[in-house]
Design a protein around this motif. Structure first.
Motif, PDB file in Angstrom:
ATOM      1  N   GLU A  96       0.822  -1.213   0.000  1.00 45.66           N
ATOM      2  CA  GLU A  96       0.000   0.000   0.000  1.00 45.66           C
ATOM      3  C   GLU A  96       0.853   1.258   0.000  1.00 45.66           C
ATOM      4  OE1 GLU A  96      -3.938  -1.774   2.284  1.00 45.66           O
ATOM      5  OE2 GLU A  96      -2.311  -0.874   3.441  1.00 45.66           O
ATOM      6  N   LEU A  97       2.013   1.217   0.657  1.00 44.05           N
ATOM      7  CA  LEU A  97       2.889   2.387   0.667  1.00 44.05           C
ATOM      8  C   LEU A  97       3.318   2.752  -0.747  1.00 44.05           C
ATOM      9  CD1 LEU A  97       5.111   1.586   3.783  1.00 44.05           C
ATOM     10  CD2 LEU A  97       3.604   3.565   3.530  1.00 44.05           C
ATOM     11  N   THR A  98       3.654   1.761  -1.548  1.00 44.38           N
ATOM     12  CA  THR A  98       4.090   2.051  -2.918  1.00 44.38           C
ATOM     13  C   THR A  98       2.915   2.379  -3.832  1.00 44.38           C
ATOM     14  OG1 THR A  98       4.082  -0.331  -3.407  1.00 44.38           O
ATOM     15  CG2 THR A  98       6.165   0.641  -2.710  1.00 44.38           C
ATOM     16  N   ASP A  99       1.740   1.816  -3.560  1.00 45.63           N
ATOM     17  CA  ASP A  99       0.565   2.082  -4.399  1.00 45.63           C
ATOM     18  C   ASP A  99      -0.053   3.449  -4.104  1.00 45.63           C
ATOM     19  OD1 ASP A  99       0.880  -0.378  -5.565  1.00 45.63           O
ATOM     20  OD2 ASP A  99      -0.650  -1.370  -4.347  1.00 45.63           O
ATOM     21  N   PHE A 112       8.282  -0.382  12.905  1.00 45.65           N
ATOM     22  CA  PHE A 112       9.627  -0.019  12.460  1.00 45.65           C
ATOM     23  C   PHE A 112      10.580  -1.211  12.596  1.00 45.65           C
ATOM     24  CE2 PHE A 112       7.849   4.184  13.338  1.00 45.65           C
ATOM     25  CZ  PHE A 112       8.292   4.899  12.237  1.00 45.65           C
ATOM     26  N   GLU A 113      10.412  -1.984  13.660  1.00 44.83           N
ATOM     27  CA  GLU A 113      11.247  -3.178  13.838  1.00 44.83           C
ATOM     28  C   GLU A 113      11.024  -4.173  12.704  1.00 44.83           C
ATOM     29  OE1 GLU A 113       9.942  -4.447  17.625  1.00 44.83           O
ATOM     30  OE2 GLU A 113      10.960  -2.849  18.733  1.00 44.83           O
ATOM     31  N   VAL A 114       9.763  -4.372  12.337  1.00 40.99           N
ATOM     32  CA  VAL A 114       9.428  -5.311  11.259  1.00 40.99           C
ATOM     33  C   VAL A 114       9.971  -4.819   9.924  1.00 40.99           C
ATOM     34  CG1 VAL A 114       7.515  -6.300   9.931  1.00 40.99           C
ATOM     35  CG2 VAL A 114       7.399  -6.221  12.435  1.00 40.99           C
ATOM     36  N   LEU A 115       9.789  -3.522   9.646  1.00 38.55           N
ATOM     37  CA  LEU A 115      10.246  -2.967   8.373  1.00 38.55           C
ATOM     38  C   LEU A 115      11.765  -3.008   8.260  1.00 38.55           C
ATOM     39  CD1 LEU A 115       7.828   0.087   8.015  1.00 38.55           C
ATOM     40  CD2 LEU A 115       7.754  -2.055   6.743  1.00 38.55           C
ATOM     41  N   ARG A 116      12.459  -2.710   9.358  1.00 38.63           N
ATOM     42  CA  ARG A 116      13.925  -2.782   9.323  1.00 38.63           C
ATOM     43  C   ARG A 116      14.377  -4.212   9.046  1.00 38.63           C
ATOM     44  NH1 ARG A 116      17.728  -1.275  14.416  1.00 38.63           N
ATOM     45  NH2 ARG A 116      16.494  -2.980  15.319  1.00 38.63           N
ATOM     46  N   ALA A 117      13.739  -5.180   9.698  1.00 33.98           N
ATOM     47  CA  ALA A 117      14.105  -6.581   9.487  1.00 33.98           C
ATOM     48  C   ALA A 117      13.906  -6.979   8.021  1.00 33.98           C
ATOM     49  CB  ALA A 117      13.282  -7.474  10.404  1.00 33.98           C
ATOM     50  N   ILE A 169      15.336   2.867  -1.158  1.00 37.56           N
ATOM     51  CA  ILE A 169      14.649   2.597   0.120  1.00 37.56           C
ATOM     52  C   ILE A 169      13.429   3.506   0.247  1.00 37.56           C
ATOM     53  CG2 ILE A 169      14.860   2.613   2.629  1.00 37.56           C
ATOM     54  CD1 ILE A 169      16.519   0.421   1.344  1.00 37.56           C
ATOM     55  N   GLN A 170      13.613   4.792  -0.071  1.00 35.52           N
ATOM     56  CA  GLN A 170      12.512   5.755   0.032  1.00 35.52           C
ATOM     57  C   GLN A 170      11.356   5.375  -0.893  1.00 35.52           C
ATOM     58  OE1 GLN A 170      14.508   9.461  -0.853  1.00 35.52           O
ATOM     59  NE2 GLN A 170      15.942   9.170   0.859  1.00 35.52           N
ATOM     60  N   ALA A 171      11.679   4.802  -2.053  1.00 36.04           N
ATOM     61  CA  ALA A 171      10.635   4.391  -2.999  1.00 36.04           C
ATOM     62  C   ALA A 171       9.747   3.304  -2.409  1.00 36.04           C
ATOM     63  CB  ALA A 171      11.277   3.908  -4.295  1.00 36.04           C
ATOM     64  N   ARG A 172      10.299   2.485  -1.511  1.00 34.00           N
ATOM     65  CA  ARG A 172       9.495   1.441  -0.865  1.00 34.00           C
ATOM     66  C   ARG A 172       8.443   2.042   0.069  1.00 34.00           C
ATOM     67  NH1 ARG A 172      10.802  -3.725  -1.229  1.00 34.00           N
ATOM     68  NH2 ARG A 172      12.679  -4.288  -2.397  1.00 34.00           N
ATOM     69  N   PHE A 173       8.610   3.307   0.431  1.00 32.87           N
ATOM     70  CA  PHE A 173       7.648   4.011   1.285  1.00 32.87           C
ATOM     71  C   PHE A 173       6.800   4.990   0.459  1.00 32.87           C
ATOM     72  CE2 PHE A 173      10.747   2.324   4.117  1.00 32.87           C
ATOM     73  CZ  PHE A 173      10.106   2.115   5.327  1.00 32.87           C
ATOM     74  N   GLY A 174       6.861   4.871  -0.849  1.00 30.14           N
ATOM     75  CA  GLY A 174       6.058   5.721  -1.723  1.00 30.14           C
ATOM     76  C   GLY A 174       6.798   6.881  -2.328  1.00 30.14           C
ATOM     77  N   GLY A 175       7.899   7.295  -1.711  1.00 34.43           N
ATOM     78  CA  GLY A 175       8.713   8.369  -2.266  1.00 34.43           C
ATOM     79  C   GLY A 175       8.197   9.768  -2.027  1.00 34.43           C
ATOM     80  N   ARG A 176       7.080   9.945  -1.289  1.00 30.92           N
ATOM     81  CA  ARG A 176       6.522  11.290  -1.079  1.00 30.92           C
ATOM     82  C   ARG A 176       6.339  11.627   0.399  1.00 30.92           C
ATOM     83  NH1 ARG A 176       1.253  12.666  -4.329  1.00 30.92           N
ATOM     84  NH2 ARG A 176       0.410  11.017  -2.994  1.00 30.92           N
ATOM     85  N   PHE A 194      18.250   4.354  11.952  1.00 36.03           N
ATOM     86  CA  PHE A 194      18.365   3.522  10.749  1.00 36.03           C
ATOM     87  C   PHE A 194      17.558   4.132   9.606  1.00 36.03           C
ATOM     88  CE2 PHE A 194      16.595   0.188   8.049  1.00 36.03           C
ATOM     89  CZ  PHE A 194      17.720  -0.541   7.688  1.00 36.03           C
ATOM     90  N   PHE A 195      16.309   4.507   9.886  1.00 34.47           N
ATOM     91  CA  PHE A 195      15.440   5.048   8.841  1.00 34.47           C
ATOM     92  C   PHE A 195      15.814   6.489   8.486  1.00 34.47           C
ATOM     93  CE2 PHE A 195      13.006   1.578  10.676  1.00 34.47           C
ATOM     94  CZ  PHE A 195      12.549   0.934   9.543  1.00 34.47           C
ATOM     95  N   MET A 196      16.168   7.281   9.497  1.00 29.02           N
ATOM     96  CA  MET A 196      16.549   8.667   9.231  1.00 29.02           C
ATOM     97  C   MET A 196      17.822   8.726   8.392  1.00 29.02           C
ATOM     98  SD  MET A 196      15.623  10.175  13.003  1.00 29.02           S
ATOM     99  CE  MET A 196      16.256  11.831  12.741  1.00 29.02           C
ATOM    100  N   ALA A 197      18.749   7.790   8.632  1.00 22.33           N
ATOM    101  CA  ALA A 197      19.976   7.738   7.838  1.00 22.33           C
ATOM    102  C   ALA A 197      19.686   7.413   6.383  1.00 22.33           C
ATOM    103  CB  ALA A 197      20.940   6.708   8.423  1.00 22.33           C
ATOM    104  N   MET A 198      18.532   6.773   6.129  1.00 23.82           N
ATOM    105  CA  MET A 198      18.113   6.462   4.767  1.00 23.82           C
ATOM    106  C   MET A 198      17.267   7.583   4.164  1.00 23.82           C
ATOM    107  SD  MET A 198      19.366   3.653   3.662  1.00 23.82           S
ATOM    108  CE  MET A 198      20.881   3.577   4.624  1.00 23.82           C
ATOM    109  N   GLY A 199      17.158   8.711   4.879  1.00 22.95           N
ATOM    110  CA  GLY A 199      16.441   9.863   4.352  1.00 22.95           C
ATOM    111  C   GLY A 199      14.950   9.843   4.561  1.00 22.95           C
ATOM    112  N   LEU A 200      14.468   8.990   5.469  1.00 21.95           N
ATOM    113  CA  LEU A 200      13.036   8.928   5.757  1.00 21.95           C
ATOM    114  C   LEU A 200      12.706   9.824   6.958  1.00 21.95           C
ATOM    115  CD1 LEU A 200      12.659   5.109   5.212  1.00 21.95           C
ATOM    116  CD2 LEU A 200      11.546   6.877   3.848  1.00 21.95           C
ATOM    117  N   PRO A 201      11.648  10.637   6.859  1.00 28.15           N
ATOM    118  CA  PRO A 201      11.335  11.637   7.898  1.00 28.15           C
ATOM    119  C   PRO A 201      10.634  11.022   9.113  1.00 28.15           C
ATOM    120  CG  PRO A 201       9.710  11.750   6.160  1.00 28.15           C
ATOM    121  CD  PRO A 201      10.710  10.717   5.716  1.00 28.15           C
ATOM    122  N   VAL A 202      11.373  10.237   9.898  1.00 30.27           N
ATOM    123  CA  VAL A 202      10.812   9.607  11.093  1.00 30.27           C
ATOM    124  C   VAL A 202      10.782  10.632  12.229  1.00 30.27           C
ATOM    125  CG1 VAL A 202      11.139   7.812  12.826  1.00 30.27           C
ATOM    126  CG2 VAL A 202      11.562   7.304  10.416  1.00 30.27           C
TER     127      VAL A 202
END
Length: 407
Positions: A96-99, A112-117, A169-176, A194-202
């Protein structure tokens, strides 16, 4: 007509009766008046405006609407004319994140634990040179967060890794995404990093049902992964002598439904003002609040040492070999851990993970014994619908195993 009718509703009239999740005992009905709802909207209005979301901004909702966090956020974002898309379930969230490509998502630490894994499992299947690129992107991303500043060549390298690694990685979250807000429980800084280092606004926030529920939240332009942000406008917050976080303001509940004893314990009048005693222990880091533990969750060992279970459990669940953890030790000679291993994890790998964690702990905090247990789930009553572990239920259900560990 509707506007005129709303204006005649007294601010103190009951708007919502919503129950706590039950992590600290039987759920209690929290009475939230209209003023609490209005105060909450006013408190986040500046944050939403400054995000500069487009007209077609979308919020992906997947947490249970019976939970104060999701219930409140959903209707507040509706009031800002944001489209709300309801997820078909956590197991479908990745697709759903990508759609849907949402701008705003709220989450709990377990997600977040599940997504990181999942991300690390995908990385593990990559070629060695691709794994090295990912690890370098992670290291440089953490440097950008915590310092020291990157040198000229490192900045160039980081820009290349942004295109090669982080954007995938950001594209897996929709990119927006403009805000990926975590609440409901403490988010370990290593996990958010982990997520912030990948450029995700956590953005980690803090609150509880009794406060409607948001008390503070980080914002993209002032984001501290080691804290839970500034208190919202209209919230007065102080740290009591014993370290407990206490607050007052129009967002505070009127009390617990048909439970005057619990109400008197949570709401206390001091200097003519009613203060909510949150039961959380914290400290101020500049203008931001940092939560260090739950006041009632501290473990007192047989030797009289006070130990924070949240710190140990966070370190354990940061290990790839461990998916869930609860530590025990109240009135016992040392700390023991109940561990849910990651799928396919051997006993030796689990023992090595515990050894690494012990290397980061003080003598009284170190894990003396551990045992593997079945996963904590909503179905077995050991997990709330928002994926928070019910520590007391887990300890009770595994009391016999703990007795065996301690001999």
């Amino acid at each position: 007509m509707l506007v005129a009718e709303v204006e005649h509703i007294p601010a103190g009239r009951l708007a919502c009766l919503i129950y706590t999740s039950g992590t600290g005992g039987p759920p209690k009905g929290v009475m939230l008046p209209h003023r609490a709802m209005l105060a909450k909207r006013q408190g986040i209005a500046g944050f939403i405006r400054r995000l500069g979301l487009p007209r077609d901004a979308c919020y992906l909702s997947f947490l249970p609407l019976s939970h104060a966090y999701e219930h409140t956020v959903s209707y507040l974002l509706c009031s800002f004319a944001m489209e709300i898309v309801f997820s078909r379930g956590a197991e479908r969230l990745a697709a759903e994140l990508t759609d849907i490509r949402p701008q705003v998502v709220t989450a709990v630490p377990r997600l977040f634990e599940v997504l990181r894994a999942r991300i690390l499992a995908l990385v593990e299947k990559q070629k060695p040179w691709q794994r090295r690129l990912f690890e370098r992107a992670l290291r440089l991303g953490l440097r950008r967060l915590d310092g020291p500043p990157l040198g000229a060549l490192e900045r160039l390298e980081d820009a290349v890794l942004e295109r090669l690694v982080r954007r995938r990685i950001q594209a897996r979250f929709g990119g927006r995404l403009a805000a990926l807000v975590s609440g409901g429980a403490r988010l370990d800084p290593e996990l958010s990093g982990f997520f912030m280092a990948m450029g995700l606004p956590v953005l980690q926030g803090y609150g509880q049902t009794e406060a409607g529920p948001v008390i503070s939240v980080n914002v993209p332009w002032e984001n501290n992964r080691h804290a839970v942000g500034r208190p919202l406008p209209g919230v007065t917050l102080r740290i009591a002598e014993d370290g407990e976080v206490v607050i007052r303001g129009p967002l505070v509940m009127d009390g617990y439904w048909n439970n005057p004893e619990a109400t008197a314990q949570a709401l206390r009048t001091e200097g003519g003002e009613v203060w909510l005693h949150t039961g959380d222990v914290g400290e101020m880091v500049g203008p931001a609040l940092r939560i260090t533990d739950r006041k009632r969750d501290f473990i007192k060992t047989l030797g009289g040492d006070m130990v924070s279970p949240a710190r140990i459990e966070s370190l354990l669940m940061a290990e790839p070999a461990i998916t869930q953890a609860v530590v025990a030790g109240e009135g016992r000679p040392g700390i023991a851990a109940l561990l849910v291993p990651a799928e396919g994890t051997a006993e030796a790998a689990l023992a090595e993970a515990v050894r690494r964690v012990n290397g980061k702990l003080s003598g009284v905090e170190r894990i003396r014994h551990f045992a593997t247990v079945a996963p904590f789930t909503v179905e077995n009553g050991q997990l709330t619908p928002t994926m928070k572990i019910k520590r007391r239920v887990v300890l009770k259900d595994h009391a016999a195993k703990l007795d065996q560990l301690y001999g």
